[in-house]
Enzyme design. Structure first.
Site, PDB file in Angstrom:
ATOM      1  N   ARG A  32       0.278   7.633   6.298  1.00 36.65           N
ATOM      2  CA  ARG A  32      -0.681   6.800   7.021  1.00 36.65           C
ATOM      3  C   ARG A  32      -2.097   7.390   6.954  1.00 36.65           C
ATOM      4  O   ARG A  32      -3.078   6.647   6.964  1.00 36.65           O
ATOM      5  CB  ARG A  32      -0.239   6.592   8.472  1.00 36.65           C
ATOM      6  CG  ARG A  32       0.880   5.585   8.583  1.00 36.65           C
ATOM      7  CD  ARG A  32       1.225   5.173   9.988  1.00 36.65           C
ATOM      8  NE  ARG A  32       2.277   4.169   9.932  1.00 36.65           N
ATOM      9  CZ  ARG A  32       2.066   2.874   9.800  1.00 36.65           C
ATOM     10  NH1 ARG A  32       0.825   2.417   9.750  1.00 36.65           N
ATOM     11  NH2 ARG A  32       3.070   2.028   9.723  1.00 36.65           N
TER      12      ARG A  32
ATOM     13  N   HIS B 241      -3.184   6.217   3.663  1.00 38.16           N
ATOM     14  CA  HIS B 241      -3.366   4.765   3.722  1.00 38.16           C
ATOM     15  C   HIS B 241      -4.683   4.395   4.393  1.00 38.16           C
ATOM     16  O   HIS B 241      -5.415   3.505   3.938  1.00 38.16           O
ATOM     17  CB  HIS B 241      -2.178   4.162   4.496  1.00 38.16           C
ATOM     18  CG  HIS B 241      -2.264   2.683   4.693  1.00 38.16           C
ATOM     19  ND1 HIS B 241      -2.283   2.104   5.931  1.00 38.16           N
ATOM     20  CD2 HIS B 241      -2.347   1.666   3.802  1.00 38.16           C
ATOM     21  CE1 HIS B 241      -2.365   0.796   5.795  1.00 38.16           C
ATOM     22  NE2 HIS B 241      -2.401   0.496   4.517  1.00 38.16           N
TER      23      HIS B 241
ATOM     24  N   SER C 167       0.839  -1.207   0.000  1.00 37.33           N
ATOM     25  CA  SER C 167       0.000   0.000   0.000  1.00 37.33           C
ATOM     26  C   SER C 167       0.870   1.252   0.000  1.00 37.33           C
ATOM     27  O   SER C 167       0.606   2.207  -0.747  1.00 37.33           O
ATOM     28  CB  SER C 167      -0.921   0.003   1.225  1.00 37.33           C
ATOM     29  OG  SER C 167      -1.821  -1.081   1.200  1.00 37.33           O
TER      30      SER C 167
END
Length: 217
Positions: free
Chosen positions: A37, A40, A14
């Site tokens: 993040r 993500h 990812s």
């Protein structure tokens, strides 16, 4: 793509896709893990453009964690999403007072939201150094008032309330507050987007750097 990848392999893939699709950016080595993040967690590349991270936000957050300062959230969903094993290494208390019976009773008596009273309760304990808001704009507005009127000085604010009523405005107010208090360190974004999952992701990125598991990566 194989469906038999381990969780860490899925995460690594990812991150690779995010970096490939986003391309060059101006985030530094401490800030980029937070932004990555957030993307993500949300699959939303807008965070690469809309996040605002003050110069010492990550450093101050790491220092606060390593000093064992408490982390306060405005929703239990953030607590659910944070890595408690990493947090426990520092002996830091993780708290959310929204469901506290005294907070609920006083909020009803005063006709205000529990988020407001929860921030007041958290601010009374000077051991609390990190305030994480991923839901209620009223919590962020109250924290801003506590800073301006009552001298509360968080080491780090993660301000990512979400929604159509007050979310964008509360984050605008935080950035405006920084003009009065340039020492204030925070992570936020511009606009209505945010949420508990994104706030937890940001805190996990700081925790990873605090334990040295992902330095500058």
């Amino acid at each position: 793509m194989s469906v038999h990848l381990r969780p860490e392999e899925i995460e690594a893939e990812s991150f690779r896709i995010i970096e490939e699709e986003l391309g060059p950016h101006n985030w530094n080595a401490q800030q980029w893990p937070l932004v990555r993040r957030a993307i993500h967690t949300s699959a939303d590349f807008d965070y690469a453009r809309s996040m605002v991270i003050t110069e010492r936000a990550v450093t101050d957050g790491i220092e606060a964690l390593r000093a064992g300062m408490g982390v306060v959230t405005d929703t239990t969903m953030i607590i659910s999403g944070m890595n408690k094993e990493r947090l426990s290494r520092f002996g830091a208390q993780l708290s959310c007072f929204v469901a506290d019976p005294q907070v609920a009773r006083e909020a009803k008596e005063q006709g205000v939201t529990r988020s407001i009273l929860a921030m007041r309760k958290a601010a009374r304990d000077t051991a609390n150094g990190i305030f994480v808001i991923g839901n209620a704009p009223t919590a962020l507005f109250e924290l801003i008032r506590l800073i301006r009127e009552e001298g509360v000085r968080p080491r780090l604010i993660v301000a990512l309330p979400v929604g159509f009523v007050g979310a964008a405005e509360s984050k605008d107010a935080l950035r405006e507050l920084a003009r009065e208090y340039p020492e204030l360190q925070f992570v936020t974004n511009i606009g209505r987007k945010g949420g508990s999952n994104v706030a937890a992701a940001v805190m996990n990125a700081i925790l990873i750097q605090a334990v040295g598991a992902e330095p500058g990566n």
